[in-house]
Scaffold this motif. Structure first.
Motif, PDB file in Angstrom:
ATOM      1  N   UNK A 134      16.645 -10.883 -43.558  1.00 23.97           N
ATOM      2  CA  UNK A 134      16.222 -11.434 -44.838  1.00 23.97           C
ATOM      3  C   UNK A 134      14.911 -10.846 -45.346  1.00 23.97           C
ATOM      4  N   UNK A 135      14.085 -10.357 -44.437  1.00 19.82           N
ATOM      5  CA  UNK A 135      12.764  -9.858 -44.809  1.00 19.82           C
ATOM      6  C   UNK A 135      12.866  -8.375 -45.141  1.00 19.82           C
ATOM      7  N   UNK A 136      12.475  -8.025 -46.351  1.00 22.73           N
ATOM      8  CA  UNK A 136      12.585  -6.653 -46.839  1.00 22.73           C
ATOM      9  C   UNK A 136      11.208  -6.152 -47.281  1.00 22.73           C
ATOM     10  N   UNK A 137      10.442  -5.635 -46.326  1.00 24.09           N
ATOM     11  CA  UNK A 137       9.127  -5.102 -46.664  1.00 24.09           C
ATOM     12  C   UNK A 137       9.266  -3.644 -47.081  1.00 24.09           C
ATOM     13  N   UNK A 138       8.567  -3.291 -48.133  1.00 26.05           N
ATOM     14  CA  UNK A 138       8.610  -1.917 -48.632  1.00 26.05           C
ATOM     15  C   UNK A 138       7.647  -1.041 -47.837  1.00 26.05           C
ATOM     16  N   UNK A 139       7.750   0.235 -48.038  1.00 29.45           N
ATOM     17  CA  UNK A 139       6.809   1.162 -47.432  1.00 29.45           C
ATOM     18  C   UNK A 139       5.388   0.859 -47.855  1.00 29.45           C
ATOM     19  N   UNK A 140       5.216   0.451 -49.097  1.00 31.18           N
ATOM     20  CA  UNK A 140       3.886   0.091 -49.602  1.00 31.18           C
ATOM     21  C   UNK A 140       3.352  -1.138 -48.867  1.00 31.18           C
ATOM     22  N   UNK A 141       4.228  -2.147 -48.646  1.00 30.18           N
ATOM     23  CA  UNK A 141       3.814  -3.342 -47.906  1.00 30.18           C
ATOM     24  C   UNK A 141       3.344  -2.967 -46.500  1.00 30.18           C
ATOM     25  N   UNK A 142       4.125  -2.128 -45.843  1.00 32.83           N
ATOM     26  CA  UNK A 142       3.794  -1.730 -44.479  1.00 32.83           C
ATOM     27  C   UNK A 142       2.517  -0.895 -44.443  1.00 32.83           C
ATOM     28  N   UNK A 143       2.337  -0.021 -45.426  1.00 32.95           N
ATOM     29  CA  UNK A 143       1.125   0.804 -45.487  1.00 32.95           C
ATOM     30  C   UNK A 143      -0.113  -0.074 -45.683  1.00 32.95           C
ATOM     31  N   UNK A 144      -0.010  -1.095 -46.513  1.00 33.75           N
ATOM     32  CA  UNK A 144      -1.137  -2.009 -46.730  1.00 33.75           C
ATOM     33  C   UNK A 144      -1.479  -2.763 -45.458  1.00 33.75           C
ATOM     34  N   UNK A 145      -0.451  -3.213 -44.717  1.00 36.59           N
ATOM     35  CA  UNK A 145      -0.693  -3.906 -43.452  1.00 36.59           C
ATOM     36  C   UNK A 145      -1.369  -2.972 -42.458  1.00 36.59           C
ATOM     37  N   UNK A 146      -0.903  -1.744 -42.385  1.00 39.87           N
ATOM     38  CA  UNK A 146      -1.503  -0.771 -41.475  1.00 39.87           C
ATOM     39  C   UNK A 146      -2.958  -0.515 -41.858  1.00 39.87           C
ATOM     40  N   UNK A 147      -3.236  -0.312 -43.146  1.00 34.25           N
ATOM     41  CA  UNK A 147      -4.603  -0.056 -43.593  1.00 34.25           C
ATOM     42  C   UNK A 147      -5.514  -1.236 -43.270  1.00 34.25           C
ATOM     43  N   UNK A 148      -5.034  -2.428 -43.517  1.00 32.21           N
ATOM     44  CA  UNK A 148      -5.829  -3.618 -43.235  1.00 32.21           C
ATOM     45  C   UNK A 148      -6.154  -3.708 -41.746  1.00 32.21           C
ATOM     46  N   UNK A 149      -5.140  -3.469 -40.921  1.00 32.94           N
ATOM     47  CA  UNK A 149      -5.362  -3.513 -39.477  1.00 32.94           C
ATOM     48  C   UNK A 149      -6.319  -2.439 -39.010  1.00 32.94           C
ATOM     49  N   UNK A 150      -6.167  -1.240 -39.538  1.00 29.21           N
ATOM     50  CA  UNK A 150      -7.045  -0.134 -39.147  1.00 29.21           C
ATOM     51  C   UNK A 150      -8.473  -0.372 -39.639  1.00 29.21           C
ATOM     52  N   UNK A 151      -8.641  -0.944 -40.833  1.00 32.49           N
ATOM     53  CA  UNK A 151      -9.980  -1.282 -41.340  1.00 32.49           C
ATOM     54  C   UNK A 151     -10.662  -2.282 -40.404  1.00 32.49           C
ATOM     55  N   UNK A 152      -9.891  -3.257 -39.942  1.00 28.44           N
ATOM     56  CA  UNK A 152     -10.423  -4.273 -39.029  1.00 28.44           C
ATOM     57  C   UNK A 152     -10.857  -3.625 -37.706  1.00 28.44           C
ATOM     58  N   UNK A 153     -10.005  -2.767 -37.166  1.00 26.06           N
ATOM     59  CA  UNK A 153     -10.327  -2.080 -35.910  1.00 26.06           C
ATOM     60  C   UNK A 153     -11.555  -1.189 -36.083  1.00 26.06           C
ATOM     61  N   UNK A 154     -11.627  -0.459 -37.187  1.00 30.07           N
ATOM     62  CA  UNK A 154     -12.767   0.423 -37.443  1.00 30.07           C
ATOM     63  C   UNK A 154     -14.069  -0.380 -37.523  1.00 30.07           C
ATOM     64  N   UNK A 155     -14.031  -1.492 -38.246  1.00 25.93           N
ATOM     65  CA  UNK A 155     -15.236  -2.325 -38.377  1.00 25.93           C
ATOM     66  C   UNK A 155     -15.660  -2.853 -37.010  1.00 25.93           C
ATOM     67  N   UNK A 156     -14.719  -3.250 -36.180  1.00 25.89           N
ATOM     68  CA  UNK A 156     -15.031  -3.732 -34.837  1.00 25.89           C
ATOM     69  C   UNK A 156     -15.678  -2.623 -34.011  1.00 25.89           C
TER      70      UNK A 156
END
Length: 97
Positions: A60-82
């Protein structure tokens, strides 16, 4: 009005509007996808949807490439800040004297 009747009404309206692939079930897919976009965990979405298995929910869940890219960027930003905070703590001399 029964759910069956409502489903038929929505289907007829969709066909009249030229949106062949729209049905009442489409809104279920949209809702569960929106919950995933808001950051809900898969198990919470499955529970909300009444699914016993998360495999069903994944259909049922249909995430687009853009959705996944935003999640990846957010996660990487968090890791970088840490990492920056950890490196800054190592570089700062301890003035405990």
């Amino acid at each position: 009005m029964s759910l069956w009747t409502w489903s038929k009404v929505v289907r007829r309206l969709a066909l009249a509007a030229g949106v062949d692939r729209f049905s009442t079930h489409t809104t279920r897919h949209l809702c569960l996808t929106d919950l995933a976009r808001m950051g809900w965990e898969l198990h919470a979405i499955a529970s909300f949807a009444g699914h016993r298995h998360t495999d069903t929910t994944l259909q049922y869940v249909h995430l687009s490439g853009r959705d996944l890219a935003e999640k990846l960027k957010s996660g990487m930003d968090h890791i970088h800040a840490w990492r920056v905070r950890m490196l800054a703590a190592v570089d700062t001399p301890n003035d405990a004297a």
